[in-house]
Motif scaffolding. Sequence first.
Motif, PDB file in Angstrom:
ATOM      1  N   ILE A 159       0.972  -1.284   0.003  1.00 54.95           N
ATOM      2  CA  ILE A 159       0.091   0.064  -0.322  1.00 54.95           C
ATOM      3  C   ILE A 159       0.997   1.205  -0.441  1.00 54.95           C
ATOM      4  O   ILE A 159       1.620   1.072   0.980  1.00 54.95           O
ATOM      5  CB  ILE A 159      -0.564  -0.106   0.960  1.00 54.95           C
ATOM      6  CG1 ILE A 159      -1.729  -1.279   1.755  1.00 54.95           C
ATOM      7  CG2 ILE A 159      -1.531   1.681   1.070  1.00 54.95           C
ATOM      8  CD1 ILE A 159      -2.491  -1.252   2.458  1.00 54.95           C
ATOM      9  N   LYS A 160       0.467   1.920  -1.132  1.00 51.41           N
ATOM     10  CA  LYS A 160       1.657   3.426  -0.759  1.00 51.41           C
ATOM     11  C   LYS A 160       1.227   4.021  -0.530  1.00 51.41           C
ATOM     12  O   LYS A 160       2.759   4.919   0.198  1.00 51.41           O
ATOM     13  CB  LYS A 160       1.120   3.697  -1.878  1.00 51.41           C
ATOM     14  CG  LYS A 160       1.684   3.246  -3.717  1.00 51.41           C
ATOM     15  CD  LYS A 160       1.350   3.817  -4.969  1.00 51.41           C
ATOM     16  CE  LYS A 160       0.870   3.077  -6.494  1.00 51.41           C
ATOM     17  NZ  LYS A 160       0.682   3.667  -7.229  1.00 51.41           N
ATOM     18  N   ASN A 161       0.220   4.629   0.605  1.00 52.52           N
ATOM     19  CA  ASN A 161       0.238   5.287   1.536  1.00 52.52           C
ATOM     20  C   ASN A 161      -0.119   4.501   3.091  1.00 52.52           C
ATOM     21  O   ASN A 161      -0.921   3.489   3.218  1.00 52.52           O
ATOM     22  CB  ASN A 161      -1.057   5.949   1.413  1.00 52.52           C
ATOM     23  CG  ASN A 161      -1.575   7.137   2.492  1.00 52.52           C
ATOM     24  OD1 ASN A 161      -0.517   7.310   3.241  1.00 52.52           O
ATOM     25  ND2 ASN A 161      -2.321   7.889   1.969  1.00 52.52           N
ATOM     26  N   PRO A 162       1.634   5.244   3.542  1.00 52.04           N
ATOM     27  CA  PRO A 162       1.359   4.333   5.141  1.00 52.04           C
ATOM     28  C   PRO A 162       0.571   4.139   6.024  1.00 52.04           C
ATOM     29  O   PRO A 162      -0.102   4.138   6.345  1.00 52.04           O
ATOM     30  CB  PRO A 162       2.970   5.040   5.850  1.00 52.04           C
ATOM     31  CG  PRO A 162       3.855   5.045   4.663  1.00 52.04           C
ATOM     32  CD  PRO A 162       2.169   5.999   3.433  1.00 52.04           C
ATOM     33  N   LYS A 163      -0.356   5.760   6.161  1.00 54.77           N
ATOM     34  CA  LYS A 163      -1.602   5.348   6.397  1.00 54.77           C
ATOM     35  C   LYS A 163      -2.565   4.569   6.368  1.00 54.77           C
ATOM     36  O   LYS A 163      -3.382   4.869   7.675  1.00 54.77           O
ATOM     37  CB  LYS A 163      -2.052   6.958   6.544  1.00 54.77           C
ATOM     38  CG  LYS A 163      -1.396   7.997   6.702  1.00 54.77           C
ATOM     39  CD  LYS A 163      -1.751   9.623   6.855  1.00 54.77           C
ATOM     40  CE  LYS A 163      -0.880  10.801   7.641  1.00 54.77           C
ATOM     41  NZ  LYS A 163      -1.345  11.727   6.752  1.00 54.77           N
ATOM     42  N   ASP A 164      -3.155   3.961   5.001  1.00 51.33           N
ATOM     43  CA  ASP A 164      -3.322   2.960   5.339  1.00 51.33           C
ATOM     44  C   ASP A 164      -3.531   1.931   5.072  1.00 51.33           C
ATOM     45  O   ASP A 164      -4.064   1.175   5.125  1.00 51.33           O
ATOM     46  CB  ASP A 164      -3.857   3.066   3.146  1.00 51.33           C
ATOM     47  CG  ASP A 164      -4.798   4.673   2.951  1.00 51.33           C
ATOM     48  OD1 ASP A 164      -5.364   5.115   4.316  1.00 51.33           O
ATOM     49  OD2 ASP A 164      -4.935   4.820   2.006  1.00 51.33           O
ATOM     50  N   ARG A 165      -2.191   1.774   5.586  1.00 49.27           N
ATOM     51  CA  ARG A 165      -1.943   0.348   5.905  1.00 49.27           C
ATOM     52  C   ARG A 165      -2.294  -0.001   8.027  1.00 49.27           C
ATOM     53  O   ARG A 165      -1.623   0.639   8.739  1.00 49.27           O
ATOM     54  CB  ARG A 165       0.006   0.088   5.845  1.00 49.27           C
ATOM     55  CG  ARG A 165       0.446   0.713   4.765  1.00 49.27           C
ATOM     56  CD  ARG A 165       1.527   0.597   5.495  1.00 49.27           C
ATOM     57  NE  ARG A 165       2.438   1.581   3.688  1.00 49.27           N
ATOM     58  CZ  ARG A 165       3.576   1.267   4.019  1.00 49.27           C
ATOM     59  NH1 ARG A 165       4.348   0.949   4.960  1.00 49.27           N
ATOM     60  NH2 ARG A 165       4.428   1.512   2.177  1.00 49.27           N
ATOM     61  N   LYS A 166      -2.909  -0.595   7.946  1.00 45.88           N
ATOM     62  CA  LYS A 166      -4.177  -1.690   8.774  1.00 45.88           C
ATOM     63  C   LYS A 166      -4.082  -3.195   9.062  1.00 45.88           C
ATOM     64  O   LYS A 166      -4.052  -3.826   8.214  1.00 45.88           O
ATOM     65  CB  LYS A 166      -4.833  -0.626   8.973  1.00 45.88           C
ATOM     66  CG  LYS A 166      -4.761   0.347   9.214  1.00 45.88           C
ATOM     67  CD  LYS A 166      -6.354   1.315   9.321  1.00 45.88           C
ATOM     68  CE  LYS A 166      -5.777   2.994   9.128  1.00 45.88           C
ATOM     69  NZ  LYS A 166      -7.626   3.681   9.494  1.00 45.88           N
ATOM     70  N   ILE A 167      -4.333  -3.506   9.955  1.00 42.21           N
ATOM     71  CA  ILE A 167      -4.284  -5.116  10.452  1.00 42.21           C
ATOM     72  C   ILE A 167      -5.290  -5.393  11.819  1.00 42.21           C
ATOM     73  O   ILE A 167      -4.736  -4.025  12.453  1.00 42.21           O
ATOM     74  CB  ILE A 167      -3.343  -5.629  10.691  1.00 42.21           C
ATOM     75  CG1 ILE A 167      -2.087  -5.532   9.679  1.00 42.21           C
ATOM     76  CG2 ILE A 167      -3.120  -7.089  11.119  1.00 42.21           C
ATOM     77  CD1 ILE A 167      -0.346  -6.182   9.315  1.00 42.21           C
ATOM     78  N   ILE A 168      -5.870  -5.652  11.530  1.00 41.84           N
ATOM     79  CA  ILE A 168      -6.834  -6.514  12.937  1.00 41.84           C
ATOM     80  C   ILE A 168      -6.890  -7.007  13.031  1.00 41.84           C
ATOM     81  O   ILE A 168      -7.063  -8.552  12.244  1.00 41.84           O
ATOM     82  CB  ILE A 168      -7.936  -5.550  12.930  1.00 41.84           C
ATOM     83  CG1 ILE A 168      -7.946  -4.272  12.311  1.00 41.84           C
ATOM     84  CG2 ILE A 168      -8.700  -6.123  13.759  1.00 41.84           C
ATOM     85  CD1 ILE A 168      -9.888  -4.115  11.748  1.00 41.84           C
ATOM     86  N   VAL A 169      -6.608  -7.758  14.424  1.00 44.85           N
ATOM     87  CA  VAL A 169      -6.751  -9.488  14.419  1.00 44.85           C
ATOM     88  C   VAL A 169      -7.285  -9.807  16.253  1.00 44.85           C
ATOM     89  O   VAL A 169      -7.048  -9.047  17.170  1.00 44.85           O
ATOM     90  CB  VAL A 169      -4.302  -9.918  15.130  1.00 44.85           C
ATOM     91  CG1 VAL A 169      -4.630 -11.028  15.857  1.00 44.85           C
ATOM     92  CG2 VAL A 169      -3.880  -9.859  14.257  1.00 44.85           C
ATOM     93  N   LEU A 170      -8.373 -10.414  15.970  1.00 41.19           N
ATOM     94  CA  LEU A 170      -9.294 -10.916  16.828  1.00 41.19           C
ATOM     95  C   LEU A 170      -9.055 -12.383  17.199  1.00 41.19           C
ATOM     96  O   LEU A 170      -9.043 -13.289  16.123  1.00 41.19           O
ATOM     97  CB  LEU A 170     -10.609 -10.095  16.209  1.00 41.19           C
ATOM     98  CG  LEU A 170     -10.346  -8.881  15.956  1.00 41.19           C
ATOM     99  CD1 LEU A 170     -12.456  -8.884  15.342  1.00 41.19           C
ATOM    100  CD2 LEU A 170      -9.647  -7.832  16.963  1.00 41.19           C
ATOM    101  N   SER A 171      -9.138 -12.683  18.030  1.00 41.01           N
ATOM    102  CA  SER A 171      -9.628 -13.499  18.705  1.00 41.01           C
ATOM    103  C   SER A 171     -10.170 -14.146  20.155  1.00 41.01           C
ATOM    104  O   SER A 171      -9.454 -13.190  21.195  1.00 41.01           O
ATOM    105  CB  SER A 171      -8.545 -14.879  18.671  1.00 41.01           C
ATOM    106  OG  SER A 171      -8.266 -16.247  18.418  1.00 41.01           O
ATOM    107  N   ASN A 172     -10.974 -15.160  20.340  1.00 34.38           N
ATOM    108  CA  ASN A 172     -11.686 -15.706  21.319  1.00 34.38           C
ATOM    109  C   ASN A 172     -12.102 -16.858  21.458  1.00 34.38           C
ATOM    110  O   ASN A 172     -11.845 -17.279  19.985  1.00 34.38           O
ATOM    111  CB  ASN A 172     -12.776 -14.251  22.024  1.00 34.38           C
ATOM    112  CG  ASN A 172     -13.662 -14.232  21.075  1.00 34.38           C
ATOM    113  OD1 ASN A 172     -14.167 -14.915  20.247  1.00 34.38           O
ATOM    114  ND2 ASN A 172     -14.473 -13.463  21.760  1.00 34.38           N
TER     115      ASN A 172
END
Length: 237
Positions: A159-172
Amino acid sequence: MLIYSLCISVYRVLNVYFINVSRFQSSLKTNELLIIHTEFLKKSVGSINQKLSDFDDFKNQTTYVFEKIYDMISKNDANRSIEYIQNISTDISEYEFEYFCENSVVNAILSKYIQKARKENIGVSVRVCIPESIHIDVMELCLIFSNAIENAIDASLKIKNPKDRKIIVLSNIQNEKIYIKIINRFEGKVHIINGLPYCSRHNHGIGTRSILSISEKYQGFCAFEAKDSTFSLIMVL
């Protein structure tokens, strides 16, 4: 009557053939998973052992460190002593593990890959609740997290724009089932073919196949989704 008998014979031969093919394919999947599992263990254990070894070396230098700081302070060299302490603090932070869940093995793996993502300036949100005792092989669970997060990091870095780089990790865990959802942003196109993300690169996609194999082993649910520049892995084990 002869034709009927021949048809029955052909059917039996084909039935045996397809059963054997199915067993062979299942064997290949198991062998592939074992190979991936073994390589993962080697890499993880090697990485953790290296960190522990480095940390032992660091602890052995503690006396020297404090002697040097004391020497600087005694000479009223405040600026150098502050700079030295800051450098030591940075070194110590390299060995820190973040706390994400009660399961120590899962926590170590999450810490490793989440730190890797953050070093690449990727925004990461983690909400994981995994107890120490679980009903599946903990290393296979770690294999899922490591492969999924590493794939998410690879996609984020494109992704060119670093501000758009997102990761979400969910687990239960609910009703003795482990729920996992890992989400990341991506640019370009992702094709899902036969339930798996398609990539033409050599040896790429082994991680997602291993994730699917683990899901099948535990008769769980596994889905890869790509929509509106958002990629999701959803699992129930």
